[in-house]
Design a protein around this motif. Structure first.
Motif, PDB file in Angstrom:
ATOM      1  N   TRP A  99       0.666  59.642  17.282  1.00 20.32           N
ATOM      2  CA  TRP A  99       1.256  58.433  17.851  1.00 20.32           C
ATOM      3  C   TRP A  99       2.783  58.470  17.763  1.00 20.32           C
ATOM      4  N   THR A 100       3.312  59.006  16.671  1.00 13.85           N
ATOM      5  CA  THR A 100       4.769  59.103  16.506  1.00 13.85           C
ATOM      6  C   THR A 100       5.391  59.935  17.628  1.00 13.85           C
ATOM      7  N   ALA A 101       4.779  61.050  17.957  1.00  8.71           N
ATOM      8  CA  ALA A 101       5.298  61.921  19.022  1.00  8.71           C
ATOM      9  C   ALA A 101       5.286  61.226  20.378  1.00  8.71           C
ATOM     10  N   ARG A 102       4.552  60.126  20.481  1.00  7.14           N
ATOM     11  CA  ARG A 102       4.430  59.390  21.741  1.00  7.14           C
ATOM     12  C   ARG A 102       5.124  58.026  21.682  1.00  7.14           C
ATOM     13  N   GLY A 103       6.042  57.873  20.716  1.00  9.20           N
ATOM     14  CA  GLY A 103       6.891  56.691  20.657  1.00  9.20           C
ATOM     15  C   GLY A 103       6.399  55.532  19.832  1.00  9.20           C
ATOM     16  N   HIS A 104       5.317  55.691  19.097  1.00 10.61           N
ATOM     17  CA  HIS A 104       4.759  54.619  18.262  1.00 10.61           C
ATOM     18  C   HIS A 104       4.894  55.034  16.801  1.00 10.61           C
ATOM     19  N   TYR A 105       5.880  54.471  16.101  1.00  7.44           N
ATOM     20  CA  TYR A 105       6.170  54.906  14.733  1.00  7.44           C
ATOM     21  C   TYR A 105       6.824  53.789  13.935  1.00  7.44           C
ATOM     22  N   PHE A 106       6.811  53.951  12.608  1.00  4.10           N
ATOM     23  CA  PHE A 106       7.537  53.074  11.687  1.00  4.10           C
ATOM     24  C   PHE A 106       8.774  53.815  11.210  1.00  4.10           C
ATOM     25  N   ASP A 107       9.888  53.116  11.099  1.00  4.22           N
ATOM     26  CA  ASP A 107      11.084  53.654  10.455  1.00  4.22           C
ATOM     27  C   ASP A 107      11.779  52.515   9.717  1.00  4.22           C
ATOM     28  N   HIS A 108      13.025  52.705   9.314  1.00  4.99           N
ATOM     29  CA  HIS A 108      13.728  51.681   8.537  1.00  4.99           C
ATOM     30  C   HIS A 108      13.921  50.367   9.304  1.00  4.99           C
ATOM     31  N   ASN A 109      13.759  50.405  10.630  1.00  6.42           N
ATOM     32  CA  ASN A 109      13.858  49.188  11.443  1.00  6.42           C
ATOM     33  C   ASN A 109      12.516  48.479  11.608  1.00  6.42           C
ATOM     34  N   GLY A 110      11.449  49.072  11.084  1.00  8.75           N
ATOM     35  CA  GLY A 110      10.114  48.504  11.252  1.00  8.75           C
ATOM     36  C   GLY A 110       9.335  49.245  12.324  1.00  8.75           C
ATOM     37  N   PRO A 111       8.329  48.611  12.899  1.00 15.35           N
ATOM     38  CA  PRO A 111       7.509  49.278  13.920  1.00 15.35           C
ATOM     39  C   PRO A 111       8.278  49.423  15.237  1.00 15.35           C
ATOM     40  N   SER A 112       8.116  50.593  15.878  1.00 15.73           N
ATOM     41  CA  SER A 112       8.782  50.832  17.163  1.00 15.73           C
ATOM     42  C   SER A 112       8.118  50.062  18.298  1.00 15.73           C
ATOM     43  N   THR A 113       6.858  49.706  18.134  1.00 11.02           N
ATOM     44  CA  THR A 113       6.120  48.920  19.135  1.00 11.02           C
ATOM     45  C   THR A 113       5.250  47.898  18.407  1.00 11.02           C
ATOM     46  N   PRO A 114       4.919  46.799  19.064  1.00 14.65           N
ATOM     47  CA  PRO A 114       4.077  45.794  18.406  1.00 14.65           C
ATOM     48  C   PRO A 114       2.648  46.282  18.158  1.00 14.65           C
ATOM     49  N   ASP A 115       2.239  47.344  18.819  1.00 16.33           N
ATOM     50  CA  ASP A 115       0.875  47.859  18.649  1.00 16.33           C
ATOM     51  C   ASP A 115       0.616  48.408  17.251  1.00 16.33           C
ATOM     52  N   LEU A 116       1.675  48.682  16.510  1.00 10.29           N
ATOM     53  CA  LEU A 116       1.504  49.210  15.155  1.00 10.29           C
ATOM     54  C   LEU A 116       1.082  48.141  14.162  1.00 10.29           C
ATOM     55  N   VAL A 117       1.106  46.892  14.585  1.00  9.65           N
ATOM     56  CA  VAL A 117       0.598  45.816  13.743  1.00  9.65           C
ATOM     57  C   VAL A 117      -0.895  45.696  14.048  1.00  9.65           C
ATOM     58  N   HIS A 118      -1.665  46.412  13.252  1.00  9.89           N
ATOM     59  CA  HIS A 118      -3.116  46.382  13.406  1.00  9.89           C
ATOM     60  C   HIS A 118      -3.762  46.559  12.040  1.00  9.89           C
ATOM     61  N   ALA A 119      -5.026  46.224  11.975  1.00 12.43           N
ATOM     62  CA  ALA A 119      -5.764  46.314  10.718  1.00 12.43           C
ATOM     63  C   ALA A 119      -7.058  47.085  10.939  1.00 12.43           C
ATOM     64  N   VAL A 120      -7.469  47.801   9.912  1.00 16.38           N
ATOM     65  CA  VAL A 120      -8.750  48.498   9.961  1.00 16.38           C
ATOM     66  C   VAL A 120      -9.844  47.464   9.738  1.00 16.38           C
ATOM     67  N   ARG A 121     -10.765  47.402  10.680  1.00 15.04           N
ATOM     68  CA  ARG A 121     -11.897  46.476  10.579  1.00 15.04           C
ATOM     69  C   ARG A 121     -13.088  47.146   9.903  1.00 15.04           C
ATOM     70  N   GLU A 122     -13.235  48.445  10.168  1.00 15.98           N
ATOM     71  CA  GLU A 122     -14.390  49.166   9.618  1.00 15.98           C
ATOM     72  C   GLU A 122     -14.023  50.628   9.443  1.00 15.98           C
ATOM     73  N   PHE A 123     -14.482  51.212   8.355  1.00 13.56           N
ATOM     74  CA  PHE A 123     -14.307  52.637   8.100  1.00 13.56           C
ATOM     75  C   PHE A 123     -15.628  53.158   7.595  1.00 13.56           C
TER      76      PHE A 123
END
Length: 144
Positions: free
Chosen positions: A43-67
């Motif tokens: 995901w990072t290589a495709r523009g979706h990552y966390f850094d010192h500014n926080g998440p690069s996209t809002p899609d990174l705010v997600h939760a695991v529902r089931e594992f």
């Protein structure tokens, strides 16, 4: 014979000494972390990552529902493992990954399972729709 992988992505990851239990095998609780180590670079290589500014996209705010995971063979010792992952489904607000932990030569499957996630609105923590950017990345992982 090497397992044929016709969908999804395979990411080589390192298993470290602190991933092991007292018997020298990967501790069962570490598989979720190892999966994150594999999925994040994709995901990072495709523009979706966390850094010192926080998440690069809002899609990174997600939760695991089931594992869910089935352990087939122990991973012994530190070294390289390959993680094959894909999306079984990408809905309006959720997605379901499938995954396998494979030996570096891809001849042995150590574990397999699924992980469901739900995208959350950062203000309300209620489910919300994926962005087009996340959908594009997700489509590249969909199992046919």
């Amino acid at each position: 014979m090497t397992l044929a992988l016709e969908f999804g992505h395979v990411e080589p990851i390192a298993v470290y000494f602190d991933d092991l239990d007292a018997m020298g095998i990967v501790h069962n609780a570490r598989y979720a972390v190892l999966l994150e180590r594999a999925v994040a670079p994709y995901w990072t290589a495709r523009g979706h990552y966390f850094d010192h500014n926080g998440p690069s996209t809002p899609d990174l705010v997600h939760a695991v529902r089931e594992f869910s995971i089935t352990y087939l063979r122990p991973i012994r010792g530190a070294g390289e493992v390959h993680v094959h992952f894909w999306l079984n489904h990408m809905g309006q607000t959720s997605a379901e990954y499938g995954f396998q932990f494979l030996s570096a030569d891809r001849q042995t499957c150590f574990a397999e399972g699924r992980r469901a996630i739900v995208r959350l609105d950062p203000a309300t923590l209620r489910p919300t729709a994926w962005t087009e950017s996340a959908r594009e990345v997700g489509e590249s992982l969909l199992k046919p």
